[in-house]
Design an enzyme around this catalytic site. Structure first.
Site, short mmCIF file in Angstrom:
data_model
loop_
_atom_site.label_atom_id
_atom_site.label_comp_id
_atom_site.label_asym_id
_atom_site.label_seq_id
_atom_site.Cartn_x
_atom_site.Cartn_y
_atom_site.Cartn_z
N HIS A 6 0.85 -1.32 0.17
CA HIS A 6 0.09 0.01 -0.05
C HIS A 6 0.92 1.13 -0.04
CE1 HIS A 6 -4.04 -1.26 0.24
NE2 HIS A 6 -3.57 -2.57 0.60
N HIS B 140 7.20 -7.43 3.96
CA HIS B 140 5.67 -7.23 3.97
C HIS B 140 4.96 -8.38 3.22
CE1 HIS B 140 1.96 -5.49 3.98
NE2 HIS B 140 1.51 -5.80 2.89
#
Length: 309
Positions: A118, A167
């Site tokens: 993101h 991530h």
């Protein structure tokens, strides 16, 4: 206020942000410039020493980030490693990401912030951060300062040479940590390739590599995790990126752990959140937590799609 952030300025900004009050546009620009200077010196595989507390997705849930610090210890008293996804979906992406970046600039040795999928120009235009910046500042400048900064965030971290943190997950293009060190990370997250995979891939029950239902990255099986850990002398891959109801979840015969640090994700999923504490000898323990008590969420119409939960 010159373009130099003094320690005194930073302390004052952090205090203000802890009250969930945003900085001015000029202050954000100054902060992001300083953060770029610091992050540009960090590696694609940033070395981190234990003890450290490892955190997963936060997604703009500011009051839950406050709860995280209450449970895990304040920064800089506790060393932190955040594995990305600071923005989008929650109502306070601006305050959340500004605080984490301010802590990084103020206590650079005590906090590591990695890039999540993101932390990208494209994704933030769909899932809320762009709209929030527009709403709170009246223009897109702050969004631009942060998304430019995101290109500088390290992709992965290595705790004491043994625990590999990132991530998303592994990539068919990457066998070794040296392959990651050689990547040029100063760019928007690509649609495919090794950098994309590190931020988008997920572990899976099926062996080998698979096509990801997310439309980016891959799924990877236990055989892949074991080989990667053995090749690189690792004991564990620690990652975020997926909602897990208990806040953490072991898979691949404990070769991989998923950590998710946004409780009651999207204010409706009902999940717990967790942190992984690594002590001086790399022994891990998990701290689970529930959402902070809410004093009235803002009534914002949500137009963001529900895909990519």
């Amino acid at each position: 206020m010159e373009d130099k952030a003094t320690t005194k300025d930073l302390d004052q900004w952090i205090e203000q942000l802890n009250e969930c009050n945003q900085l001015t546009e000029t202050q954000v620009r100054t902060l992001c410039d300083k953060a770029k200077e610091i992050l540009s010196k960090e590696s694609n595989v940033q070395e981190v020493k234990c003890p450290v507390t490892v955190c997963g997705d936060v997604h703009g849930q500011f009051h839950d980030l406050m709860e995280l610090f209450r449970i895990g210890g304040k920064s800089p008293d506790t060393n932190y490693l955040f594995m990305g996804d600071y923005v989008d979906r929650g109502y306070y992406s601006v305050e959340t990401v500004t605080l984490l970046v301010a802590l990084k600039v103020r206590y650079r040795e005590r906090i590591t912030i990695l890039r999540g999928n993101h932390e990208s120009r494209q994704i933030t235009q769909v899932y809320g951060f762009y709209d929030e910046c527009l709403r709170k500042y009246g223009n897109a400048n702050v969004w631009k300062y942060f998304t430019d900064l995101f290109d500088y965030l390290p992709l992965t971290a290595l705790v004491d040479g043994q625990i590999f943190c990132l991530h998303g997950g592994l990539s068919p293009s990457i066998d070794s940590l040296d392959h990651i060190r050689a990547l040029d990370r100063l760019q928007e997250v690509p649609h495919e390739g090794p950098m994309c995979d590190l931020l988008w891939s997920d572990p899976d029950d099926r062996g080998g590599w698979g096509i990801s239902p997310r439309g980016a990255g891959y799924t990877f099986g236990q055989d892949i995790s074991e080989t990667f850990n053995n090749t690189n002398g690792l004991t564990l891959v620690s990652r975020a990126h997926q909602l897990v109801m208990e806040g953490y979840n072991w898979c691949h015969d404990r070769n991989v752990v998923t950590i998710f640090s946004a409780p009651n994700y999207c204010y409706r999923c009902g999940n717990q959140a967790a942190l992984m504490e690594l002590d001086d000898s790399l022994k891990f323990s998990f701290l689970q937590f529930d959402p902070a008590p809410r004093r009235g969420e803002p009534h914002v119409t949500r137009r963001t799609p529900d895909y990519f939960l």
